[in-house]
Motif scaffolding. Structure first.
Motif, PDB file in Angstrom:
ATOM      1  N   GLY A  18      -4.555   3.790 -12.019  1.00 27.33           N
ATOM      2  CA  GLY A  18      -5.673   3.417 -10.989  1.00 27.33           C
ATOM      3  C   GLY A  18      -6.145   2.164 -11.040  1.00 27.33           C
ATOM      4  N   LEU A  19      -5.483   1.181 -11.427  1.00 28.23           N
ATOM      5  CA  LEU A  19      -6.033  -0.207 -11.888  1.00 28.23           C
ATOM      6  C   LEU A  19      -5.083  -1.109 -10.888  1.00 28.23           C
ATOM      7  N   THR A  20      -6.435  -2.161 -10.411  1.00 29.05           N
ATOM      8  CA  THR A  20      -5.741  -3.087  -9.463  1.00 29.05           C
ATOM      9  C   THR A  20      -5.955  -4.446 -10.296  1.00 29.05           C
ATOM     10  N   ALA A  21      -6.492  -4.425 -11.412  1.00 28.19           N
ATOM     11  CA  ALA A  21      -6.785  -5.627 -12.005  1.00 28.19           C
ATOM     12  C   ALA A  21      -5.599  -6.028 -12.954  1.00 28.19           C
ATOM     13  N   PHE A  22      -5.674  -7.338 -13.535  1.00 31.71           N
ATOM     14  CA  PHE A  22      -4.544  -7.929 -14.241  1.00 31.71           C
ATOM     15  C   PHE A  22      -4.414  -7.256 -15.509  1.00 31.71           C
ATOM     16  N   LEU A  23      -2.984  -6.839 -15.727  1.00 34.02           N
ATOM     17  CA  LEU A  23      -2.686  -6.522 -17.058  1.00 34.02           C
ATOM     18  C   LEU A  23      -1.766  -7.331 -17.750  1.00 34.02           C
ATOM     19  N   THR A  28       6.368  -6.921 -26.663  1.00 31.23           N
ATOM     20  CA  THR A  28       7.040  -5.734 -26.644  1.00 31.23           C
ATOM     21  C   THR A  28       7.180  -4.924 -25.352  1.00 31.23           C
ATOM     22  N   GLY A  29       6.645  -5.403 -24.448  1.00 35.10           N
ATOM     23  CA  GLY A  29       6.627  -4.644 -23.073  1.00 35.10           C
ATOM     24  C   GLY A  29       5.502  -4.035 -22.575  1.00 35.10           C
ATOM     25  N   GLU A  30       4.812  -3.612 -23.746  1.00 36.51           N
ATOM     26  CA  GLU A  30       3.387  -2.967 -23.353  1.00 36.51           C
ATOM     27  C   GLU A  30       2.332  -3.834 -22.500  1.00 36.51           C
TER      28      GLU A  30
END
Length: 127
Positions: A18-23, A28-30
């Motif tokens: 449900g996020l549109t913000a930067f991740l 490790t790819g998480e």
């Protein structure tokens, strides 16, 4: 894995949560929401990006240089900086030393702008 597939997975992960913000994607790819990352982790992420992409004379703090995989594009790093800086500004547990290093980063750009404009140069030496 192709860059397009990795990017598609990143978008899918954002939609799934449900996020549109930067991740932020760790080594490790998480993926991590930056508003849930510790201040320490955010600062060191910013400094890592800065030190690995700026000229030697602009580097701050303890410099560790890394090799980044294809996921970490210049555009991704720009987005990371654009997301991390405002988040750090809103934190009340940022250490003085970290703030000093962030100020050195800003001073580097202020000096670069002065050089281009012909204005006097302000220099603050890195410790």
């Amino acid at each position: 894995m192709t860059m397009d597939l990795v990017a598609a997975r990143s978008v899918a992960k954002a939609k799934e949560t449900g996020l549109t913000a930067f991740l932020w994607r760790d080594r490790t790819g998480e993926f991590h929401r930056i508003d849930r990352m510790e201040t320490r982790h955010l600062f060191f992420t910013l400094r890592m990006i800065w030190n690995n992409h700026m000229p030697r004379d602009a580097r701050v703090g303890d410099v560790r240089l890394y090799s980044f995989g294809p996921y970490y594009t210049p555009s991704y790093f720009r987005d990371a900086i654009a997301a991390i800086l405002p988040e750090l500004r809103g934190r009340n547990d940022i250490r003085r030393e970290w703030m000093r290093q962030i100020e050195q980063m800003f001073a580097y750009f202020n000096n670069a702008n002065r050089i281009q404009s012909g204005a006097p140069l302000r220099v603050s030496a890195a410790q």
